[in-house]
Structure formats: C-alpha cells, structure tokens
Write an enzyme that holds these catalytic residues in place. Structure first.
Site, PDB file in Angstrom:
ATOM      1  N   SER A  95       0.800  -1.261  -0.056  1.00 14.78           N
ATOM      2  CA  SER A  95       0.071   0.183   0.084  1.00 14.78           C
ATOM      3  C   SER A  95       0.861   1.009  -0.046  1.00 14.78           C
ATOM      4  O   SER A  95       1.551   1.412   0.788  1.00 14.78           O
ATOM      5  CB  SER A  95      -1.065  -0.100   1.155  1.00 14.78           C
ATOM      6  N   LYS A 170      -6.843   1.533  -3.061  1.00 11.97           N
ATOM      7  CA  LYS A 170      -6.555   1.135  -1.863  1.00 11.97           C
ATOM      8  C   LYS A 170      -6.517   1.722  -0.528  1.00 11.97           C
ATOM      9  O   LYS A 170      -6.976   1.549   0.494  1.00 11.97           O
ATOM     10  CB  LYS A 170      -5.115   0.401  -2.005  1.00 11.97           C
ATOM     11  N   LYS A 239      -0.092   4.807   8.546  1.00 10.31           N
ATOM     12  CA  LYS A 239       0.760   5.195   7.247  1.00 10.31           C
ATOM     13  C   LYS A 239      -0.383   5.211   6.105  1.00 10.31           C
ATOM     14  O   LYS A 239      -0.337   6.309   5.340  1.00 10.31           O
ATOM     15  CB  LYS A 239       1.819   4.071   6.605  1.00 10.31           C
TER      16      LYS A 239
HETATM   17  P1  NAD Z   1       5.380  -6.436   7.312  1.00 10.17           P
HETATM   18  O1  NAD Z   1       5.716  -5.443   8.350  1.00 10.17           O
HETATM   19  O2  NAD Z   1       4.858  -7.578   8.066  1.00 10.17           O
HETATM   20  O3  NAD Z   1       6.016  -6.795   6.126  1.00 10.17           O
HETATM   21  C1  NAD Z   1       7.019  -6.221   5.799  1.00 10.17           C
HETATM   22  C2  NAD Z   1       8.608  -6.772   5.182  1.00 10.17           C
HETATM   23  O4  NAD Z   1       9.084  -6.068   4.469  1.00 10.17           O
HETATM   24  C3  NAD Z   1       8.945  -7.246   6.317  1.00 10.17           C
HETATM   25  O5  NAD Z   1       9.543  -8.419   6.321  1.00 10.17           O
HETATM   26  C4  NAD Z   1      10.274  -6.419   6.252  1.00 10.17           C
HETATM   27  O6  NAD Z   1      11.582  -7.005   6.718  1.00 10.17           O
HETATM   28  C5  NAD Z   1      10.681  -6.320   4.969  1.00 10.17           C
HETATM   29  N1  NAD Z   1      11.280  -4.917   4.474  1.00 10.17           N
HETATM   30  C6  NAD Z   1      11.290  -3.660   5.292  1.00 10.17           C
HETATM   31  N2  NAD Z   1      12.204  -2.954   4.356  1.00 10.17           N
HETATM   32  C7  NAD Z   1      12.632  -3.767   3.690  1.00 10.17           C
HETATM   33  C8  NAD Z   1      13.616  -3.455   2.517  1.00 10.17           C
HETATM   34  N3  NAD Z   1      14.253  -2.114   2.327  1.00 10.17           N
HETATM   35  N4  NAD Z   1      14.076  -4.337   1.832  1.00 10.17           N
HETATM   36  C9  NAD Z   1      13.619  -5.594   1.843  1.00 10.17           C
HETATM   37  N5  NAD Z   1      12.636  -5.860   2.804  1.00 10.17           N
HETATM   38  C10 NAD Z   1      12.155  -4.939   3.614  1.00 10.17           C
HETATM   39  O7  NAD Z   1       4.112  -5.936   6.695  1.00 10.17           O
HETATM   40  P2  NAD Z   1       2.669  -6.612   5.931  1.00 10.17           P
HETATM   41  O8  NAD Z   1       1.582  -6.540   7.049  1.00 10.17           O
HETATM   42  O9  NAD Z   1       3.224  -7.876   5.310  1.00 10.17           O
HETATM   43  O10 NAD Z   1       2.462  -5.488   4.869  1.00 10.17           O
HETATM   44  C11 NAD Z   1       3.159  -5.443   3.628  1.00 10.17           C
HETATM   45  C12 NAD Z   1       2.442  -4.230   2.846  1.00 10.17           C
HETATM   46  O11 NAD Z   1       0.979  -4.765   2.311  1.00 10.17           O
HETATM   47  C13 NAD Z   1       2.246  -3.101   3.481  1.00 10.17           C
HETATM   48  O12 NAD Z   1       2.117  -1.965   2.381  1.00 10.17           O
HETATM   49  C14 NAD Z   1       0.730  -3.008   4.265  1.00 10.17           C
HETATM   50  O13 NAD Z   1       0.179  -1.431   4.347  1.00 10.17           O
HETATM   51  C15 NAD Z   1       0.069  -3.889   2.822  1.00 10.17           C
HETATM   52  N6  NAD Z   1      -1.150  -4.555   3.541  1.00 10.17           N
HETATM   53  C16 NAD Z   1      -1.103  -5.221   4.697  1.00 10.17           C
HETATM   54  C17 NAD Z   1      -2.048  -6.010   5.209  1.00 10.17           C
HETATM   55  C18 NAD Z   1      -2.393  -6.776   6.616  1.00 10.17           C
HETATM   56  O14 NAD Z   1      -3.220  -7.314   6.736  1.00 10.17           O
HETATM   57  N7  NAD Z   1      -1.254  -7.365   6.823  1.00 10.17           N
HETATM   58  C19 NAD Z   1      -3.211  -6.034   4.277  1.00 10.17           C
HETATM   59  C20 NAD Z   1      -3.262  -5.254   3.050  1.00 10.17           C
HETATM   60  C21 NAD Z   1      -2.283  -4.647   2.702  1.00 10.17           C
END
Ligand code: NAD
Length: 300
Positions: A95, A170, A239
């Site tokens: 997102s 989104k 965010k």
């Molecule tokens: P999360 O924090 O669990 O995962 C993010 C991952 O990115 C982590 O494993 C982290 O180590 C990695 N990361 C961070 N910086 C990095 C970099 N520079 N290089 C490589 N890896 C890096 O987050 P999430 O819940 O999996 O969400 C991911 C995305 O999906 C976000 O944008 C979030 O807003 C969106 N989203 C999440 C959900 C939910 O329910 N969790 C639902 C819809 C959308």
C-alpha cells in the site's frame, strides 16, 4: 515464469508461497533473511539484494511497508533498476502513495521497465488462502501480462486505471475499513459495558446491516480473543490513513471521519501499540471503561 519477491512479512510470505505453489521459479529477498527460511525450504532461491533478485527474474513483486522502502528497493544503489533488463515488470503489492509510485514508474520507464501497482485487501488469512482482492493500476498490456501471477494470489482482481490508481483505490479502502473498525469498537464497547455476551452480539450484528469482514473475520480472529500479535500493524494503518487524508487535502475533499480515525491511530502509537494488530484499538477503550471486550478463547 521467472519471478522475484521482495518483502516477506505477514502478507508477502504467504503471497510468495502461493506464487511458488503455482509452479513459478522464485527468487526472494528481505532485510530479515530469517523471513525467507520456509520459502527456501519449499524451493525458493535466496538473493542478497533487490538488484540480484532483478537479475534473476523477469517479473519482480514487492510487498513492503510503504513509500520509503519501495523507493529504496526500486531506485536505490543496489535496487531493482540496477539489475533489471529492458522488458522487465515490477508489480508493487504494497500500500503505497500514488504520487510516489507514479514518479518511480516514470524513472523505470526510461530504462524500459514497466511498473504497475496491485495493492491488496484481505489480510494475512486472505493472502494464505489466495483469495485477496487486488486493485490494479497501470498500462493495459502490463496488466494483462501480470494477470496469471496475480491470479495465484488473489480472487477479485480489478484494473482500476493508470499506474498509481490501484493505490488510490487501496487508500480509499483502507480509510473506509479503519473508520468501520473504530465504529465497531465503539458499539462493542457499549455492548460490553451493558454486560452483553460478545459472541452473541457479534453473531447477530454479523447478520445485520453492520456486517463486514472486519466484524465477521478480523475482530474474532484478533482483538476479540485477546490476540494482538500483528496481522496488520497499527503503524501500517497509520501510514495508509495518513496518505489517504493527505490525498483528501490535496484534492480538496473533506474527510471528517478519516481524520478522526487517523487521530485514534496517533493515540494508539503514542500509547506504545504501534507494533500491535489494528484491533488493539480495543485496548484504550477497555482501560477507560474497565471492561473486557472479548470472546473467551484459547488465547485468553
Ligand atoms: P510487514 O511489516 O509484516 O512486512 C514487511 C516486510 O518488508 C518485512 O518482512 C520487512 O523485513 C521487509 N522489509 C522492510 N524494508 C525492506 C527493505 N528495504 N528491503 C527488503 N525488505 C524490507 O508488513 P505486511 O503486513 O506484510 O504488509 C506489507 C504491505 O501490505 C504494506 O504496505 C501493508 O500496508 C500492506 N497490507 C497489509 C495487510 C495486512 O493485513 N497485513 C493488508 C493489506 C495490505
């Protein structure tokens, strides 16, 4: 197809597993190498940087926290564009800010690399089941090329416009979902204070006009059973709603409830709940009212 996946968190790890199951060759990277262990045991290959992922792949998928990380991973020194070849495709599942993504896409296009945005809804359980809703923005041909990959992760996939528009959809969705989440918390708090059985209350509400996935799936799996381990972190919701309300200001659209929801998230972070699941919005209400808003279960 040779695919790459960067960002293996709550969402990314499950989405990458489905891509692998669909029979694609997969190269993965995350700043936390431990996040890739299960995928590697199932046949994914590890690469040491986004650049190395791009070198090994034709299509690279991203599931990163937000605009700062996506910009670094795509445009950074050891980023995707440093390793990508002409004709490659980047699909950003994070997102993100529509304007940041449009800027990244313009830089990539100069190198012959197409970027599309396909942010998702459906939470970690939808990611695991491969039933995510995906809002896609980007060039029509790139969208068609991405479809077989997206279909391995999602069920409802809609092309909503040019690059960035997936994220616009989104952010609108995230803001609506957060308003619903906090509205439901208020109603459940009133029920709990009246001594009502939360299981019965949510069951009957789930059959009425107030029904939503947040009431039927999210609360029962997380906050209502005292499970605040992040499915979706408060920091990530902050965010999203921050980006949505900024977009509202830029477009001259008043977002009264969106801004209220944002302030609740500011409060949750100030109380130290930034890393908890968004259903932690129940915690300050429980503290204030001295009542538990819970359905008893194994986590209690
Ligand atoms: P999360 O924090 O669990 O995962 C993010 C991952 O990115 C982590 O494993 C982290 O180590 C990695 N990361 C961070 N910086 C990095 C970099 N520079 N290089 C490589 N890896 C890096 O987050 P999430 O819940 O999996 O969400 C991911 C995305 O999906 C976000 O944008 C979030 O807003 C969106 N989203 C999440 C959900 C939910 O329910 N969790 C639902 C819809 C959308």
């Amino acid at each position: 197809m040779k695919l790459g996946f960067i960002g293996l968190g709550n969402m990314g790890s499950a989405m990458a597993a489905n891509v692998l199951k669909a029979g694609h060759e997969l190269t993965v990277y995350d700043v936390r190498k431990s996040a890739a262990e299960e995928l590697m045991a199932s046949g994914a290959r590890w690469a040491d940087s986004p650049r190395a992922v791009a070198q090994a792949s034709d299509i690279v998928l991203l599931s990163l926290p937000g605009p700062v990380e996506v910009e670094k991973v795509v445009l950074g020194e050891d980023g995707i564009l440093a390793g990508a070849k002409k004709g490659d495709l980047v699909i950003d599942l994070s997102s993100n800010s529509p304007t940041v993504l449009q800027r990244i896409a313009a830089v990539a296009r100069e190198k012959g690399v197409e970027v599309i945005d396909a942010p998702v809804s459906g939470g970690p359980w939808g990611a695991k089941a491969g039933t995510l809703t995906m809002m896609v923005g980007g060039d029509e041909k790139a969208f068609e090329r991405s479809l077989p990959v997206l279909q391995a992760m999602g069920k409802s996939i809609v092309h909503v416009g040019d690059v960035g528009m997936g994220n616009a959809a989104k952010l609108i969705h995230s803001m609506m979902a957060q308003i619903i989440m906090q509205g439901l918390a208020e109603g459940m708090a009133l029920g709990a204070k009246l001594g009502m059985d939360m299981k019965k209350l949510t069951a009957v509400l789930g059959k009425g006009g107030a029904a939503s996935n947040i009431l039927i799936e999210k609360y029962p799996q997380y906050g209502l059973k005292g499970n605040f381990e992040a499915g979706f972190r408060v920091d990530l919701s902050f965010k999203d709603i921050n980006l949505a309300t900024t977009l509202g200001k830029e477009m001259g659209v008043p977002l009264y409830y969106g801004n209220l929801a944002l302030q609740k998230l500011v409060e949750l972070r100030a109380r130290g709940h930034g890393d908890k699941d968004v259903t932690a919005c129940l915690l300050p209400i429980e503290e204030m009212l001295k009542v538990k808003i819970r359905v008893p279960g194994p986590e209690e």
